[in-house]
Design an enzyme around this catalytic site. Structure first.
Site, short mmCIF file in Angstrom:
data_model
loop_
_atom_site.label_atom_id
_atom_site.label_comp_id
_atom_site.label_asym_id
_atom_site.label_seq_id
_atom_site.Cartn_x
_atom_site.Cartn_y
_atom_site.Cartn_z
N VAL A 84 0.85 -1.19 0.00
CA VAL A 84 0.00 0.00 0.00
C VAL A 84 0.89 1.24 0.00
CG1 VAL A 84 -1.73 1.30 1.30
CG2 VAL A 84 -1.81 -1.21 1.28
N VAL A 86 1.17 5.62 -1.61
CA VAL A 86 0.76 6.74 -2.46
C VAL A 86 1.99 7.62 -2.65
CG1 VAL A 86 -0.71 8.81 -2.60
CG2 VAL A 86 -1.65 6.66 -1.69
N ARG A 92 -2.33 12.76 0.88
CA ARG A 92 -3.41 13.46 1.59
C ARG A 92 -4.41 14.14 0.66
NH1 ARG A 92 -0.52 10.73 4.04
NH2 ARG A 92 0.48 11.16 6.04
N ARG A 93 -4.70 13.43 -0.43
CA ARG A 93 -5.81 13.87 -1.29
C ARG A 93 -6.90 12.82 -1.35
NH1 ARG A 93 -3.51 15.68 -7.04
NH2 ARG A 93 -1.52 16.56 -6.43
N GLY A 94 -6.81 11.83 -0.44
CA GLY A 94 -7.86 10.82 -0.40
C GLY A 94 -7.60 9.60 -1.25
N LEU A 96 -5.59 7.00 -0.62
CA LEU A 96 -5.65 5.79 0.21
C LEU A 96 -7.10 5.48 0.56
CD1 LEU A 96 -4.31 3.53 1.87
CD2 LEU A 96 -4.37 5.09 3.82
N SER A 120 2.66 0.13 8.53
CA SER A 120 3.94 0.86 8.68
C SER A 120 3.83 1.87 9.83
CB SER A 120 4.27 1.61 7.39
OG SER A 120 3.24 2.51 7.08
N GLU A 121 2.62 2.42 10.01
CA GLU A 121 2.39 3.36 11.10
C GLU A 121 1.02 3.04 11.71
OE1 GLU A 121 4.33 7.50 10.25
OE2 GLU A 121 3.27 6.90 8.44
N TYR A 125 -4.63 2.73 9.70
CA TYR A 125 -5.70 1.83 9.28
C TYR A 125 -6.92 1.76 10.20
CZ TYR A 125 -2.47 0.33 5.67
OH TYR A 125 -1.62 0.30 4.60
N PHE A 407 4.24 -9.73 4.87
CA PHE A 407 3.93 -10.03 3.46
C PHE A 407 3.63 -8.75 2.72
CE2 PHE A 407 0.34 -10.80 6.32
CZ PHE A 407 -0.57 -9.87 5.88
C1 LIG Z 1 -0.02 6.02 4.24
C2 LIG Z 1 -0.36 6.55 2.86
C3 LIG Z 1 -0.65 5.37 1.93
C4 LIG Z 1 -1.59 7.45 2.97
O1 LIG Z 1 -2.04 7.79 1.68
P1 LIG Z 1 -2.87 9.16 1.39
O2 LIG Z 1 -3.43 9.03 0.03
O3 LIG Z 1 -2.03 10.32 1.76
O4 LIG Z 1 -4.04 9.03 2.46
P2 LIG Z 1 -5.50 9.74 2.37
O5 LIG Z 1 -5.32 11.12 1.81
O6 LIG Z 1 -6.46 8.86 1.68
O7 LIG Z 1 -5.83 9.81 3.90
C5 LIG Z 1 -6.95 9.19 4.48
C6 LIG Z 1 -6.97 9.58 5.93
O8 LIG Z 1 -5.87 8.94 6.61
C7 LIG Z 1 -5.04 9.94 7.23
N1 LIG Z 1 -3.67 9.44 7.09
C8 LIG Z 1 -3.11 8.97 5.97
N2 LIG Z 1 -1.85 8.59 6.21
C9 LIG Z 1 -1.62 8.81 7.50
C10 LIG Z 1 -0.49 8.62 8.33
N3 LIG Z 1 0.66 8.09 7.85
N4 LIG Z 1 -0.60 8.93 9.63
C11 LIG Z 1 -1.77 9.47 10.11
N5 LIG Z 1 -2.87 9.68 9.36
C12 LIG Z 1 -2.78 9.35 8.07
C13 LIG Z 1 -5.31 11.21 6.48
O9 LIG Z 1 -5.01 12.32 7.25
C14 LIG Z 1 -6.79 11.08 6.19
O10 LIG Z 1 -7.51 11.37 7.35
P3 LIG Z 1 -9.04 11.85 7.30
O11 LIG Z 1 -9.84 10.68 6.80
O12 LIG Z 1 -9.33 12.20 8.72
O13 LIG Z 1 -9.07 13.01 6.36
C15 LIG Z 1 0.80 7.38 2.26
O14 LIG Z 1 1.10 8.41 3.16
C16 LIG Z 1 2.06 6.58 2.06
O15 LIG Z 1 2.27 6.04 0.99
N6 LIG Z 1 2.91 6.50 3.10
C17 LIG Z 1 4.21 5.83 3.01
C18 LIG Z 1 4.06 4.35 2.75
C19 LIG Z 1 3.19 3.66 3.77
O16 LIG Z 1 3.30 3.89 4.96
N7 LIG Z 1 2.31 2.80 3.30
C20 LIG Z 1 1.49 1.97 4.13
C21 LIG Z 1 2.18 0.66 4.23
S1 LIG Z 1 1.38 -0.38 5.41
#
Ligand SMILES: CC(C)(COP(=O)(O)OP(=O)(O)OC[C@H]1O[C@@H](n2cnc3c(N)ncnc32)[C@H](O)[C@@H]1OP(=O)(O)O)[C@@H](O)C(=O)NCCC(=O)NCCS
Length: 407
Positions: A84, A86, A92-94, A96, A120-121, A125, A407
């Site tokens: 997973v 982005v 942070r444009r939605g 995920l 990862s954090e 989720y 995985f």
């Molecule tokens: C984590 C990640 C996938 C989030 O993607 P994104 O498109 O920025 O997320 P979205 O814009 O859809 O955010 C959805 C919600 O989750 C929150 N959110 C997303 N990532 C977050 C994070 N790392 N920590 C805290 N909140 C987070 C957003 O603020 C948003 O909150 P809201 O619903 O209250 O508005 C992206 O930051 C990323 O690729 N991170 C590095 C790789 C990673 O950690 N991947 C996950 C592996 S398990």
């Protein structure tokens, strides 16, 4: 600002683009063709979602089709959520949120009662209904203080095996542990070959090659280990870290003997792993467990996608009857009251005994946490006196959940 569209990948090339997002954060290049070929041996292309902005793929979210052990030993279909990410240009444009929407709808349509992942954090989720469902133990056992308690003696002999030998020897041992460990998933022959035993250089993280060893007791395999050496030299001599990737045994003696081997490797300063369940016997085997500096982090995260099927899929320690009122904002088809009776869950209009969020039900589902722990953290409402006690007596499991592989 443009919005992203979510769709399945349709080619290995698109898969590489979608996975490039998570790979970016590991500091690596876009995955190679060879990587995609290996990945697709264990992954259905249509289960790779891409977040698309115009003609560019800017994110991805995948799911393996697992069969995962639940309490009682049954293997239940389960989505193993993976890769997973982005791209930082589109964070942070939605994206995920849209991918989680599409993925959970798909998991629901496929009839997989739950999904699991490693996060990862911890902040990511929960909003999508995942609950932290197990804790993992990290240890660094110093070579100089690695004795077991008096009286623990290793059995059998350890020998190196080739990947081909390992492909025959390791799976039955893994399957024995898997059948009694909630959270472990079935591995096919191609999973063993292309994932567990494969050793592509890009995932060595600074370590040497994978080493494969088998423990034999009375001439037959009883345990195995997969490890790497991160070799280093200091002013006073060798300071190598033995990184344990996976170590399993079919019995207490086999587990302690495999670990004895891993702890004693020469030139090492320490033997380390971050993937043990907190009830792993190593802590009770060591004479000086504090010296291993045990630390606890989150392990598996579980999302009940079909609450009725998930609850009915596992077994229970008692035949108590309980009504759980489940809150599920992201997957409203789960919302409402479920009666658990004789090990099966069905919709009910009866008064609820406990009210809780689906993410918290995910936390207790495999036995990694208790209702009492949720209550003490203010995460549930007990509407009937004694319901939390009864729920814990009912959901009690033999051991803690564990999935020994990220995985
Ligand atoms: C984590 C990640 C996938 C989030 O993607 P994104 O498109 O920025 O997320 P979205 O814009 O859809 O955010 C959805 C919600 O989750 C929150 N959110 C997303 N990532 C977050 C994070 N790392 N920590 C805290 N909140 C987070 C957003 O603020 C948003 O909150 P809201 O619903 O209250 O508005 C992206 O930051 C990323 O690729 N991170 C590095 C790789 C990673 O950690 N991947 C996950 C592996 S398990």
């Amino acid at each position: 600002m443009s919005t992203v569209e979510i769709r399945s990948c349709t080619s290995a090339d698109e898969l590489r683009d979608a996975v490039a997002a998570i790979v970016h954060y590991f500091g690596r290049e876009r995955p190679t063709e060879e990587w995609a070929e290996r990945w697709l041996r264990n992954f259905e292309l249509e289960r790779m979602l891409a977040a698309v902005d115009g003609d560019r793929i800017v994110g991805g979210a995948g799911a393996f089709s697992f069969q995962t052990t639940v309490p009682g030993g049954a293997s239940v279909p389960c989505a193993g959520v993976t890769v997973v990410g982005v791209q930082p240009t589109h964070r942070r444009r939605g994206a995920l949120r849209s991918m989680m929407r599409a993925q959970l709808d798909d998991v629901h349509a496929r009839g997989e009662p739950f999904a699991m992942l490693f996060a990862s954090e911890e902040t990511i989720y929960g909003r999508f209904g995942y609950g932290m469902a197990s804790l993992y133990l990290s240890v660094d056992v110093p070579k100089a203080m690695n004795d077991f308690r008096v009286g623990v003696e290793p059995v059998g002999t350890v020998r190196f095996v080739t990947p081909e030998e390992a492909a025959a020897i390791f799976p039955p041992i893994y399957d024995g542990v898997r059948s009694e460990t909630p959270g472990m998933f079935e591995r096919s022959a191609s999973w063993w070959e292309a994932r567990t035993l494969a050793d592509p250089p890009e995932v060595r993280f600074g370590g040497g090659p994978k080493h494969l060893v088998a423990l034999e007791v009375d001439g037959r395999p009883a345990g195995y280990a997969i490890y790497r050496l991160n070799t280093d030299f200091g002013d006073l001599g060798p300071e190598t870290t033995v990184r344990v990737i996976e170590a399993l045994g079919e019995s207490p003696e086999a587990i302690s003997s495999v670990w004895r081997f891993l702890l004693d490797i020469d030139w090492s300063k320490q033997t380390s792993t971050f993937m043990l369940p907190v009830d792993h016997p190593l802590i009770l085997l060591l004479a000086r467990p504090n010296q291993a500096r045990p630390r606890v982090t989150d392990g598996l995260w579980i999302r009940l996608v079909d609450v009725g099927a998930a609850l009915s899929g596992r077994t229970y320690a008692g035949d108590a009857s309980l009504v759980l009122d489940v809150r599920d904002a992201f997957c409203p088809w789960n919302e409402g009251r479920w009666r658990l009776r004789d090990g099966k869950a069905a919709r009910t209009n009866d008064e609820a005994d406990i009210v809780l969020d689906v993410s918290d039900l995910g936390s207790v589902y495999l036995g990694g946490f208790t209702f009492r722990e949720l209550q003490r953290a203010g995460r549930l409402d007990e509407l009937t006196d004694g319901a939390v006690y009864l729920a814990d007596a009912t959901f009690r499991t033999e051991g803690l959940p564990w999935c020994p592989e990220i995985f």
